[in-house]
Design a protein around this motif. Structure first.
Motif, PDB file in Angstrom:
ATOM      1  N   THR A 125       0.918  -1.203  -0.036  1.00  0.00           N
ATOM      2  CA  THR A 125       0.063  -0.140   0.014  1.00  0.00           C
ATOM      3  C   THR A 125       0.795   1.346  -0.067  1.00  0.00           C
ATOM      4  OG1 THR A 125      -0.198  -0.343   2.477  1.00  0.00           O
ATOM      5  CG2 THR A 125      -1.903  -0.929   1.284  1.00  0.00           C
ATOM      6  N   ARG A 331      -2.446  -8.492  -4.071  1.00  0.00           N
ATOM      7  CA  ARG A 331      -2.909  -7.195  -4.100  1.00  0.00           C
ATOM      8  C   ARG A 331      -3.757  -6.724  -5.104  1.00  0.00           C
ATOM      9  NH1 ARG A 331      -4.512  -3.229  -3.374  1.00  0.00           N
ATOM     10  NH2 ARG A 331      -3.364  -0.976  -3.424  1.00  0.00           N
ATOM     11  N   GLU A 339      -6.413  -4.967   2.882  1.00  0.00           N
ATOM     12  CA  GLU A 339      -5.197  -5.404   2.153  1.00  0.00           C
ATOM     13  C   GLU A 339      -4.735  -6.200   3.660  1.00  0.00           C
ATOM     14  OE1 GLU A 339      -5.872  -1.544   0.072  1.00  0.00           O
ATOM     15  OE2 GLU A 339      -5.706  -2.065   2.099  1.00  0.00           O
TER      16      GLU A 339
END
Length: 405
Positions: A125, A331, A339
């Motif tokens: 992220t 992902r 996530e």
């Protein structure tokens, strides 16, 4: 260097130390259990598998909980909680005086673990999308290198300082790695915004992800990968003893055999990750599964330690393309904001494979020898390659769930 590269460098070191610390006891554990009073070979193999797997029993159960906490409070917090906690527990293992004490402490260690999924979620992220494959490959090379080089380090230390002091060294390494993480890792995470989201239980989190069939397939693939690789580990030291004899440096050779794949893995994982950014992680995953299956086969026919090392070195090249590509694909298919939870379920699948693989291998040692277990692992990986092709390459995309951006 921009922040994501600093994060990657620091978390690579952290992953290495964490996984090395968890596997450092493997090469000498059967020999250590002899020192603690066990003599029967079957009993030693069974205890070795159970103690090694104990960490993954509780890790399997608790990872989804910590993943949900990471999605609410940030991934860096979970890194620090896990790192400092494991440093304390690992040091305490140095005071164990019986097999059951080691087992209890491994169970505790698995309960508080969670560094790896938090590191993967943080990188996924906080990394540019066109560099995720490279980042996942590099990060995973640290974890796998730690997993495989840990036995080598443990074997060397066993020769130099004895078994018990290894735990003190490991605890100190974990503590230092966590301090470096605390000082240098940066995370873009809006805690206030995350707290506004409704609380989701572990089971509800799984129900939210279950409709994304690609994720469920990836979790299954992770389990089979780890189960296949770990099933022969409890017998590896005894196999090396069979090939080498009971002479000097036995612990060192046992560690080197368990670690040799780490050298090729460290070189191959970033390269395969970069290649996956160009041609797609699905293709790299299938290629790596097929290659790993092929190089398990010659291990069943080796006649000396050096032949075994050569086969395992080649195996490491293909191991480098397994979990990094799985993480990249997770992902891709995970909705934004979930996530950490998604990666934690994959870590549970990984822990389940790490748990059942050694236990099954130890229990089957009275029926199958390690050469037959190598062939069994080759068969499972080959089947996994076919399964990956059918579920990730041939199956249509899920139209109801938009993958995370």
């Amino acid at each position: 260097m921009i922040n994501w590269k600093v994060n990657l460098a620091v978390l690579w070191i952290g992953q290495f130390f964490v996984m090395a610390g968890m596997t450092m006891i493997m090469p000498f554990l059967p020999l250590y259990l002899k020192e603690l009073g066990l003599q029967d070979a079957q009993e030693i193999a069974t205890w070795t598998g159970i103690i090694f797997a104990g960490n993954f029993v509780t890790s399997f159960l608790f990872q989804p909980f910590w993943g949900g906490m990471a999605d609410r409070y940030g991934r860096k917090v979970m890194l620090l909680r896990s790192g400092f906690g494991m440093a304390i527990v690992m040091t305490t293992m140095g005071f164990a005086h019986a097999p059951w004490v080691l087992l209890v402490l491994r169970l505790v260690n698995g309960t508080i673990s969670g560094y790896a999924p938090a590191a993967v979620a943080l990188m996924s992220t906080n990394t540019p999308r066109d560099r995720i494959g490279f980042a996942m490959g590099t990060l995973q090379s640290g974890a796998v290198a730690g997993t495989i080089l840990g036995p080598l380090i443990g074997g060397l230390l066993a020769e130099l300082i004895g078994f018990r002091y290894i735990f003190y060294v490991t605890g100190a390494m974990l503590f230092i790695a966590t301090v470096v993480t605390m000082l240098l890792v940066k995370e873009k995470f809006n805690v206030e915004e995350a707290k506004k989201q409704p609380k989701v239980s572990v089971m509800q989190g799984y129900r939210d992800l279950r409709p994304i069939r690609q994720l469920i397939a990836l979790y299954s693939i992770t389990f089979v990968i780890q189960f296949s690789i770990q099933s022969s580990m409890p017998l590896m030291a005894l196999f090396v003893e069979e090939l080498h004899g009971t002479g000097e440096l036995l612990a060192f050779y046992a560690g080197l055999v368990g670690s040799i794949t780490g050298f090729s893995n460290m070189a191959a994982a970033p390269l395969l990750g970069k290649l996956s950014d160009r041609i797609g992680p699905q293709r790299i995953l299938i290629f790596s599964l097929a290659g790993a299956a092929i190089f398990f086969i010659p291990q069943a026919f080796v006649q000396n330690v050096w032949q075994l090392m050569a086969a395992r070195f080649c195996l490491g090249i293909f191991i480098g393309g397994l979990l990094p590509t799985v993480n990249s694909l997770i992902r891709t298919y995970t909705p934004v904001g979930m996530e950490s939870r998604s990666y934690s379920f994959n870590t549970s699948a990984l822990s389940l494979g790490n748990m059942l693989g050694p236990v099954t291998g130890g229990m089957l040692s009275g029926i199958l020898n390690i050469r037959q277990l190598f062939l069994f692992a080759a068969f499972m990986l080959a089947v996994n390659a076919v399964w990956s092709y059918r579920t990730l390459m041939k199956a249509p995309a899920n139209p109801s769930i938009k993958p995370g951006e």
